[in-house]
Design an enzyme around this catalytic site. Structure first.
Site: not given
Ligand SMILES: *Cc1c(COP(=O)(O)O)cnc(C)c1O
Length: 367
Positions: A104, A178, A202
């Site tokens: 990510w 993030d 999530k």
């Protein structure tokens, strides 16, 4: 232990939601609080939905202790859109330092290159994303507009258990975090943060909603090419209603926030998450090599646990038996292989216990 009424779902995202939230949403589907409307059918500017959005934001601010100088924005586009929206708003076309710790943060750095001069300040690529580079060794530039980290790498399963203190490193650039896959799983140290973002799917609610926490002083610097709907200043000035927000996702997120409060808040969930992670990692580590997790012990994610069977030919039978036992979506990410168990806030301890029982029984019958 309560009897499970549904299988346990270990998906990395979109992911399992608390069952009481789903039941409540089902009850309110046709008529929210006597309004004669379902939430999906309401004007986002009507008093009913405005009350839903205001309560969600206030509850979130309270749960995470978000200081007054941070604005909370309800946006769309997910984490990947933020990879562009952040540099468009914060970089001023200048320098960005990026810490690469997994898939990510790698994507974030790549996307930011379209808008800014991006330097990789540190990377764990050489060890296959299984450790975290110590902050003291990061190469940070004096002129950087911000430093980007991904505090929990959903695919590789590494987590910063503490956010870096950039000012202690002599760096006054804001930290961009993030935190998509572990927001609300533990308290947040806002003194170390300039901006944090999280896709909802999530640990919060349905896909389609992105939360952005941004310090006031970082608003108002968007590049001219930044779309108005993605300019944090515009979004903040319009109370996240510059355009139609993802109303139903905000409603579900609000119910999740109420559920977290009823469970004792974020510190109570953190304690539970630590217990869940310990139970699962202990079972993997104690399997005599039948299962393995390759991440350095102090960098292991409490939310996303990738693991491998010693014999890859057993992967399919492992997954098939898991499904028979009501343990869903354990297949690992295609880039890593093996298995991955995502054990977000909504996964109860007895769900992890059921997985651990499967690990033990499967190893016994195939060892
Ligand atoms: C899932 C995820 C994203 C991407 O979210 P999208 O909504 O698919 O854009 C970004 N960062 C992290 C850490 C994630 O887990």
């Amino acid at each position: 232990m309560p009897e499970a009424s549904r299988p346990y779902n270990f998906s990395a995202g979109p992911a399992t939601l608390p069952e009481p939230v789903l039941r409540r949403a089902a009850q309110e589907m046709l008529d929210w609080h006597g309004s004669g409307m379902g939430v999906m059918e309401m004007s986002h500017r009507g008093r009913e939905f405005v009350s839903i959005a205001e309560a969600a934001e206030a509850d979130l601010r309270h749960l995470l202790g978000v200081p007054a100088q941070f604005r909370i924005l309800f946006m769309q586009g997910g984490g990947l859109a933020e990879n562009a929206i952040v540099p468009m708003n914060l970089s001023r076309g200048g320098q960005v330092d990026a810490v690469v710790t997994g898939a990510w943060s790698q994507k974030s750095a790549r996307e930011a290159r379209r808008y800014a001069d991006v330097q990789v300040a540190a990377s764990n690529e050489a060890d296959g994303h299984t450790t975290l580079p110590t902050a003291a060794g990061w190469r940070l530039r004096k002129g950087a507009a911000y430093v980007h980290v991904c505090s929990n790498e959903t695919i590789h399963g590494v987590e910063f258990h503490q956010l870096p203190d950039l000012s202690a490193l002599g760096c006054d650039a804001p930290l961009v975090v993030d935190c998509s896959s572990h927001v609300l799983s533990r308290p947040m140290d806002w003194s170390r943060v300039g901006l944090a973002f999280a896709g909802a799917q999530k640990n919060i609610g349905p896909a389609g909603l992105t939360l952005v926490f941004v310090r006031e002083d970082l608003l108002g610097h968007a590049l001219p090419i930044c779309p108005s709907a993605f300019d944090y200043r515009t979004v903040a000035d319009n109370g996240s209603m510059f355009n139609t927000p993802p109303t139903y996702a905000i409603y579900i997120a609000g119910l999740v926030f109420q559920w977290i409060a009823a469970e004792g808040g974020v510190t109570a969930l953190e304690a539970r998450n630590i217990a869940k992670a310990r139970l699962l990692y202990d079972a993997i580590d104690g399997s005599g090599g039948f299962y393995a997790n390759r991440v350095a012990v102090d960098c292991r994610s409490r939310m996303n646990v990738p693991f491998f069977l010693h014999d890859e030919r057993l992967n399919e039978p492992f997954l098939a038996r898991a499904r028979e036992r009501g343990l869903l979506q354990l297949k690992g990410h295609k880039s890593v292989g093996g298995m991955r168990a995502s054990i977000y806030n909504a996964m109860p301890l007895h769900g992890v216990q059921a997985l651990v029982d499967h690990l033990r029984d499967f190893a016994r019958s195939h060892g």
